[in-house]
Scaffold this motif. Sequence first.
Motif, PDB file in Angstrom:
ATOM      1  N   GLU A  87      13.174  31.942   5.131  1.00  0.00           N
ATOM      2  CA  GLU A  87      13.888  31.859   3.963  1.00  0.00           C
ATOM      3  C   GLU A  87      15.281  32.179   3.968  1.00  0.00           C
ATOM      4  O   GLU A  87      16.132  31.381   2.942  1.00  0.00           O
ATOM      5  CB  GLU A  87      13.176  32.624   3.073  1.00  0.00           C
ATOM      6  CG  GLU A  87      11.806  32.154   2.500  1.00  0.00           C
ATOM      7  CD  GLU A  87      11.070  32.780   1.341  1.00  0.00           C
ATOM      8  OE1 GLU A  87      11.934  33.841   0.720  1.00  0.00           O
ATOM      9  OE2 GLU A  87      10.044  32.811   0.914  1.00  0.00           O
ATOM     10  N   GLN A  88      15.516  33.280   4.549  1.00  0.00           N
ATOM     11  CA  GLN A  88      17.249  33.581   4.726  1.00  0.00           C
ATOM     12  C   GLN A  88      17.810  32.456   5.321  1.00  0.00           C
ATOM     13  O   GLN A  88      19.002  32.397   5.118  1.00  0.00           O
ATOM     14  CB  GLN A  88      16.986  34.776   5.622  1.00  0.00           C
ATOM     15  CG  GLN A  88      16.962  36.004   4.689  1.00  0.00           C
ATOM     16  CD  GLN A  88      17.830  36.249   3.563  1.00  0.00           C
ATOM     17  OE1 GLN A  88      18.889  35.988   3.700  1.00  0.00           O
ATOM     18  NE2 GLN A  88      17.204  36.600   2.390  1.00  0.00           N
ATOM     19  N   ALA A  89      17.318  31.380   5.962  1.00  0.00           N
ATOM     20  CA  ALA A  89      17.744  30.267   6.562  1.00  0.00           C
ATOM     21  C   ALA A  89      17.809  29.086   5.645  1.00  0.00           C
ATOM     22  O   ALA A  89      18.042  28.034   5.878  1.00  0.00           O
ATOM     23  CB  ALA A  89      17.424  29.899   7.844  1.00  0.00           C
ATOM     24  N   GLY A  90      17.260  29.315   4.338  1.00  0.00           N
ATOM     25  CA  GLY A  90      17.192  28.161   3.631  1.00  0.00           C
ATOM     26  C   GLY A  90      15.935  27.517   3.390  1.00  0.00           C
ATOM     27  O   GLY A  90      15.799  26.289   2.729  1.00  0.00           O
ATOM     28  N   GLY A  91      15.029  27.904   4.330  1.00  0.00           N
ATOM     29  CA  GLY A  91      13.563  27.284   4.361  1.00  0.00           C
ATOM     30  C   GLY A  91      12.504  27.655   3.409  1.00  0.00           C
ATOM     31  O   GLY A  91      12.898  28.653   2.810  1.00  0.00           O
ATOM     32  N   GLY A  92      11.311  27.371   3.679  1.00  0.00           N
ATOM     33  CA  GLY A  92      10.228  27.803   2.874  1.00  0.00           C
ATOM     34  C   GLY A  92       9.180  28.454   3.751  1.00  0.00           C
ATOM     35  O   GLY A  92       8.848  27.929   4.758  1.00  0.00           O
ATOM     36  N   ALA A  93       8.286  29.134   3.181  1.00  0.00           N
ATOM     37  CA  ALA A  93       7.009  29.557   3.922  1.00  0.00           C
ATOM     38  C   ALA A  93       6.073  30.052   3.186  1.00  0.00           C
ATOM     39  O   ALA A  93       6.285  30.892   2.048  1.00  0.00           O
ATOM     40  CB  ALA A  93       7.503  31.188   4.650  1.00  0.00           C
ATOM     41  N   THR A  94       4.992  29.463   3.057  1.00  0.00           N
ATOM     42  CA  THR A  94       3.711  29.751   2.117  1.00  0.00           C
ATOM     43  C   THR A  94       2.503  29.754   2.972  1.00  0.00           C
ATOM     44  O   THR A  94       2.751  29.357   4.285  1.00  0.00           O
ATOM     45  CB  THR A  94       3.590  28.699   1.073  1.00  0.00           C
ATOM     46  OG1 THR A  94       2.931  27.316   1.433  1.00  0.00           O
ATOM     47  CG2 THR A  94       4.797  28.273   0.457  1.00  0.00           C
TER      48      THR A  94
ATOM     49  N   SER B 116      26.217  32.199  13.811  1.00  0.00           N
ATOM     50  CA  SER B 116      26.034  33.186  12.463  1.00  0.00           C
ATOM     51  C   SER B 116      25.542  32.052  11.194  1.00  0.00           C
ATOM     52  O   SER B 116      25.883  30.846  11.379  1.00  0.00           O
ATOM     53  CB  SER B 116      26.990  33.931  12.100  1.00  0.00           C
ATOM     54  OG  SER B 116      28.200  33.096  12.241  1.00  0.00           O
ATOM     55  N   ASP B 117      24.772  32.500  10.223  1.00  0.00           N
ATOM     56  CA  ASP B 117      24.442  31.797   9.032  1.00  0.00           C
ATOM     57  C   ASP B 117      23.710  30.516   9.533  1.00  0.00           C
ATOM     58  O   ASP B 117      23.946  29.610   8.899  1.00  0.00           O
ATOM     59  CB  ASP B 117      25.694  31.462   8.287  1.00  0.00           C
ATOM     60  CG  ASP B 117      25.322  31.304   6.655  1.00  0.00           C
ATOM     61  OD1 ASP B 117      24.026  31.622   6.365  1.00  0.00           O
ATOM     62  OD2 ASP B 117      25.882  30.790   6.136  1.00  0.00           O
ATOM     63  N   LEU B 118      22.804  30.714  10.100  1.00  0.00           N
ATOM     64  CA  LEU B 118      21.755  29.578  10.568  1.00  0.00           C
ATOM     65  C   LEU B 118      21.176  28.799   9.376  1.00  0.00           C
ATOM     66  O   LEU B 118      20.780  29.721   8.395  1.00  0.00           O
ATOM     67  CB  LEU B 118      20.711  29.972  11.397  1.00  0.00           C
ATOM     68  CG  LEU B 118      21.012  30.136  12.915  1.00  0.00           C
ATOM     69  CD1 LEU B 118      21.650  31.335  13.174  1.00  0.00           C
ATOM     70  CD2 LEU B 118      19.904  29.844  13.661  1.00  0.00           C
ATOM     71  N   ARG B 119      21.149  27.458   9.141  1.00  0.00           N
ATOM     72  CA  ARG B 119      20.575  26.865   8.115  1.00  0.00           C
ATOM     73  C   ARG B 119      19.456  25.872   8.435  1.00  0.00           C
ATOM     74  O   ARG B 119      19.868  25.255   9.296  1.00  0.00           O
ATOM     75  CB  ARG B 119      21.604  26.313   7.185  1.00  0.00           C
ATOM     76  CG  ARG B 119      22.604  26.976   6.628  1.00  0.00           C
ATOM     77  CD  ARG B 119      22.316  28.201   5.801  1.00  0.00           C
ATOM     78  NE  ARG B 119      21.739  27.848   4.617  1.00  0.00           N
ATOM     79  CZ  ARG B 119      21.254  28.488   3.667  1.00  0.00           C
ATOM     80  NH1 ARG B 119      21.008  29.701   4.014  1.00  0.00           N
ATOM     81  NH2 ARG B 119      20.688  28.118   2.564  1.00  0.00           N
ATOM     82  N   ILE B 120      18.559  25.940   7.960  1.00  0.00           N
ATOM     83  CA  ILE B 120      17.344  24.996   8.209  1.00  0.00           C
ATOM     84  C   ILE B 120      17.608  23.660   7.391  1.00  0.00           C
ATOM     85  O   ILE B 120      17.508  23.875   6.155  1.00  0.00           O
ATOM     86  CB  ILE B 120      16.000  25.604   7.962  1.00  0.00           C
ATOM     87  CG1 ILE B 120      15.625  26.949   8.857  1.00  0.00           C
ATOM     88  CG2 ILE B 120      14.945  24.280   8.433  1.00  0.00           C
ATOM     89  CD1 ILE B 120      14.376  27.379   8.640  1.00  0.00           C
TER      90      ILE B 120
END
Length: 333
Positions: free
Chosen positions: A289-296, A194-198
């Motif tokens: 994004e929910q895992a703290g990463g970015g997407a553009t 749970s709560d995966l973080r990149i």
Amino acid sequence: MRRVTLMQYLIEQERQYDWVNADLRLLIEVVSRACKAISIAIGKGDLVGILGGAGSENVQGEAQKKLDVISNEILLEANEWGGHLAAMASEEMDKPHQIPHRFPRGEYLLLFDPLDGSSNIDVNISVGTIFSVLRCRDGVCVPDERAFLQPGAAQVCAGYAVYGPSTLLVLTLGHGVACFTLDRESGSFVLTKSDLRIPEDTGEFAINASNARYWEAPVKRYIDELLAGKDGPRGRDFNMRWVASMVADVHRILTRGGVFMYPRDTKDPKKAGKLRLLYEANPMAFIVEQAGGGATNGRERILDILPDALHQRVAVILGSKNEVERVTAYHAA
Ligand code: AHM
Ligand code: MG
């Protein structure tokens, strides 16, 4: 340790968050059951003659595999009758699929890529299913293409299944990312992370380098700097991975960090990228994004793009935040 199944997890979410209602829970459970059925079909492979081409093309002119068609059918059939959906849209269908009149209609729109990475099916490499859930606007009687043209930021839920050594389901409802593993004996998806973080920084990147000669200058500059390793401006070595199944590449990034790029290139100037915005880039961007990463897309946040067509393509740069910001800054320079 207490074993939490997907159903228990969703019931807990429903108790905790007002907007997670029984219909949304049913929707996710039904999608997960469909993913289980797809996983079983893929597992049988050549034993039941389902590998290889279907002899047809989808609306985007791509040759369909038998399993593309089967997976699409499984998702459509599973989701038609529950009363939770207003309509569905898929990579494999030109137009939205309407709920037959004999079934009640619900408030959600479901979009999916039924079998992502399908060029990998015949070589027994991980493939997956990607899905995105939107709310259908009030007053829309027959949700046509326009009903689906909402920015990714409006997604209620997004997820993907990876059919690899294990079958996994990764899910976000907008407050963190959870990962479930299919227990093949009991048939349940069980919460395993749970709560995966990149991680914000990374030493790994993923891009199809055979397109290098078509890349735009900012992407060329970024990759050249990575390839120069410790002798270049970054002062350290980077490693490269490319599965050619977005689900598998994104899952690796969710697990140990990295940056994934399918940028815009000049190979076919009419196309803004290879991947599709609504059922590939948006759900993955939401999860990342929910895992703290970015997407553009190199120029703007993917989730802010206002879509203008159901099957529209987009450039995708996602993963570890600091690297995504760097590539995006190179585009602005
Ligand atoms: P598909 O949805 O038709 O399988 O295509 C999307 C896939 C992605 O999973 C993957 O990242 C990309 O296409 C690979 O493309 P390429 O074969 O150009 O490397
Ligand atoms: Mg795909």
